[in-house]
Design an enzyme around this catalytic site. Structure first.
Site, PDB file in Angstrom:
ATOM      1  N   TYR A   1      -4.767 -21.287  -1.201  1.00 28.57           N
ATOM      2  CA  TYR A   1      -6.116 -20.745  -1.374  1.00 28.57           C
ATOM      3  C   TYR A   1      -6.949 -20.836  -0.100  1.00 28.57           C
ATOM      4  CZ  TYR A   1      -7.751 -25.499  -2.982  1.00 28.57           C
ATOM      5  OH  TYR A   1      -8.059 -26.826  -3.118  1.00 28.57           O
ATOM      6  N   GLU A   2      -8.099 -20.145  -0.136  1.00 25.28           N
ATOM      7  CA  GLU A   2      -8.954 -19.946   1.046  1.00 25.28           C
ATOM      8  C   GLU A   2      -8.214 -19.206   2.159  1.00 25.28           C
ATOM      9  OE1 GLU A   2     -11.820 -20.357   0.363  1.00 25.28           O
ATOM     10  OE2 GLU A   2     -11.740 -21.792  -1.278  1.00 25.28           O
ATOM     11  N   GLY A   3      -7.319 -18.318   1.770  1.00 26.01           N
ATOM     12  CA  GLY A   3      -6.502 -17.585   2.731  1.00 26.01           C
ATOM     13  C   GLY A   3      -5.215 -18.324   2.973  1.00 26.01           C
TER      14      GLY A   3
END
Length: 599
Positions: free
Chosen positions: A439-441
């Site tokens: 997550y968060e890229g």
């Protein structure tokens, strides 16, 4: 059961011996950040993490979140722990005093973030996301929005989220379909579905402030047509009082591999009333304030989870009896030696130790640069510090979370069969930390950002920021003979990284696929070189402290031994990464798409 011991000695060494805070002395945030205050914050954060949050970590994993009639109930003890958290002022530690915060520097907040994520990463998600939403509104909100939303968020009475992902799009936010229709009173009606929204619904706070990406009528296609809106769960009166429920509903929570006490929600917006944040069609740029902050914090999350896994592996290795040392019994009065005598166990523990302690130093060093970027009065200092932060953000997010997963898996390996059993708690570390690489890229996206954007940003100025810091360290330590065993390998790795950066820049200009094929290897090579930067500086600080008679001798000697391990056993990986990068895109792209079909 697993345990956690906050690394206070290491934090104090880094804050008081390793970091150079001279450029920060004049900043308003440093007015109260005396060494005594920093130590007091560390002590209290350690107590919170060890005594209140860590005992709830297994409870949260076992019970998970409960979804009942569009509401989410957190596991036993979480509400009480959050009450303690906000009563002690932790939500306002580094926030603006104008809105009720304490105004301490961001690099002090990083220590708190690491400790609470090590102790209970699911709990840490709630205040962490709130702080990110605070950062967006503080940077891009109107004065009225700041006055209405920020004080209760700083107090912790209200929490925050970011709503980006939709069923049909994740990283490619240009595909979002959520709509924002303007009302006559200047507000907007938001309609659409958002998925994988962390902390989208819960029972910790009286209100939840959602930051939502959506499209205005006639907006340009792609990312150029995205606007940002603040959409509270409950309407907020002019006097700050809460009104009726807004048109936002949690439709369910996801059942996940780990982080089970962190509610991951599907959010439905049906004519929900929101306000524009920032300019029309500039929402993604505003949201990147939160996304970049979230990426740094996600890296710190991975680091904290690596540390707690390593600590439990070390404890187990000291206690578990199995076999005899290869050079003869070390404990002849026992039926067997503890497994810590075995070189391969030591190898795993040393990889963990070098990774965790070097990353902690790199994270705090970057925190100092973040403070300079945000608050220094000199524009040149702000620009130079901003270049470092921009360059290091994808590296910290990807490297630290890879470290988290690698060290958690090594911790399980040290435990052997016991690590695969739920009762030891090690398998929860492996499950929980895995999401941080996604997550968060995803870390692949971070690698593409490093190569595709940061390598060429500002005509190379952003990339050069690392080499400028490296050159200053090399110049300062050039004549220090006692540091030669660290400075030499570091200098070679810097030269290697410079050469491969130039080579890659030339190749990708001719063929963009070269950037994608090399990106993950390049990020890892860069990260190892940045770690060499950290370990050279740590060795310098340890020798200086030892000569002055500051600190425990055994601790400082341990720093030097770990620095030596990194330089001799981990940094040489850059040689192989150099070769892999220079192999180019052809080996990666050789098969056609049809050759991946099954059957």
């Amino acid at each position: 059961m697993p345990s956690y011991h906050a690394p206070l000695e290491d934090f104090r060494f880094l804050y008081h011996e390793y970091l150079d805070l001279e450029d920060c002395r004049t900043l308003p945030s440093m007015a109260e950040a005396t060494p005594d205050v920093i130590d007091a914050v560390l002590d209290e954060a350690a107590r919170l993490s060890q005594e209140i949050l860590q005992p709830l970590n297994e409870v949260g994993d076992r019970q998970g979140c409960r979804f009942e009639d569009h509401s989410v109930r957190l596991p036993e003890g979480f509400r009480e722990a959050y009450g303690t958290y906000i009563d002690n002022g932790w939500t306002g530690l580094t926030t603006d005093p104008e809105y009720g915060g304490q105004g301490l520097p961001s690099f002090v907040g990083l220590a708190l973030s690491e400790m609470i994520n090590a102790a209970n990463p699911s709990f840490a998600a709630y205040p962490g996301l709130t702080h990110g939403a605070y950062e967006v509104l503080h940077a891009h909100g109107t004065d009225a929005q700041k006055q209405r939303f920020l004080p209760p968020m700083v107090e912790g009475r209200w929490t925050g989220t970011m709503n980006l992902t939709e069923p049909q799009c994740g990283t490619d936010l240009g595909l979002i379909r959520t709509r924002a229709e303007p009302n006559d009173d200047g507000t907007y009606r938001i309609t659409g579905t958002k998925i994988w929204i962390s902390a989208g619904e819960h029972d910790l706070a009286e209100n939840i402030v959602h930051l939502v990406l959506a499209r205005l009528p006639g907006a340009p296609e792609g990312t150029r047509g995205i606007s940002l809106f603040v959409v509270p769960k409950h309407f907020v009166g002019d006097d700050g009082s809460l009104g009726e429920r807004n048109g936002v509903t949690c439709m369910g929570i996801d059942h996940k591999m780990g982080m089970k006490a962190s509610a991951t929600c599907e959010m439905q917006y049906e004519d929900a009333i929101g306000e524009l944040v920032g300019e029309e069609n500039r929402g993604l740029a505003a949201m990147f304030t939160m996304m970049n902050a979230a990426r740094l914090v996600t890296g710190i999350q991975g680091l904290g989870m690596a540390d707690v896994a390593l600590q439990n592996a070390q404890n187990f290795a000291l206690e578990r009896l199995q076999g005899r040392s290869l050079d003869g019994p070390r404990y002849p009065d026992r039926p067997a030696d503890p497994i810590i005598v075995h070189p391969d166990v030591r190898r795993m523990l040393m990889i963990g130790r070098a990774s965790v302690e070097g990353s902690r130093a790199l994270g705090l060093y970057t925190g100092v640069q973040l403070e300079l970027e945000q608050n220094h009065e000199d524009a040149g200092v702000r620009e130079a510090a901003g270049d470092w932060v921009a360059l290091m953000t994808p590296i910290i997010k990807a490297w630290f979370t890879d470290v988290g997963s690698d060290v958690a898996n090594l911790a399980m390996q040290v435990h052997g069969g016991a690590g695969y059993i739920v009762d030891t708690g090690v398998e929860q570390f492996v499950r929980d930390v895995r999401i941080t690489q996604i997550y968060e890229g995803t870390n692949g996206v971070q690698a593409l950002d490093l190569v595709g954007r940061k390598l060429v940003a500002n005509k190379g100025r952003t990339l050069k920021s690392f080499f400028a810091h490296a050159e200053r360290l090399l110049e300062r330590t050039a004549d220090a003979t006692e540091l030669a065993e660290f400075v030499g390998p570091f200098a070679e790795s810097v030269q290697r990284l410079q050469a491969v950066s130039q080579w890659l820049y030339g190749r990708m200009a001719k063929n963009p696929l070269e950037a994608g094929a090399a990106s993950s290897d390049f990020l890892r090579m860069f990260a190892l070189t940045a770690m060499a930067f950290s370990w050279t500086g740590i060795a310098e600080a340890a020798l200086r402290a030892r000569a002055a008679g500051r600190g425990r001798r055994a601790y400082l000697d341990g720093k030097l031994a770990t620095a030596r391990f990194f330089m001799q056993k981990m940094l040489p990986d850059t040689l192989a990464l150099d070769a892999k990068i220079r192999a180019g895109a052809d080996p990666v792209m050789a098969l056609s798409e049809s050759q991946f079909e099954i059957g």
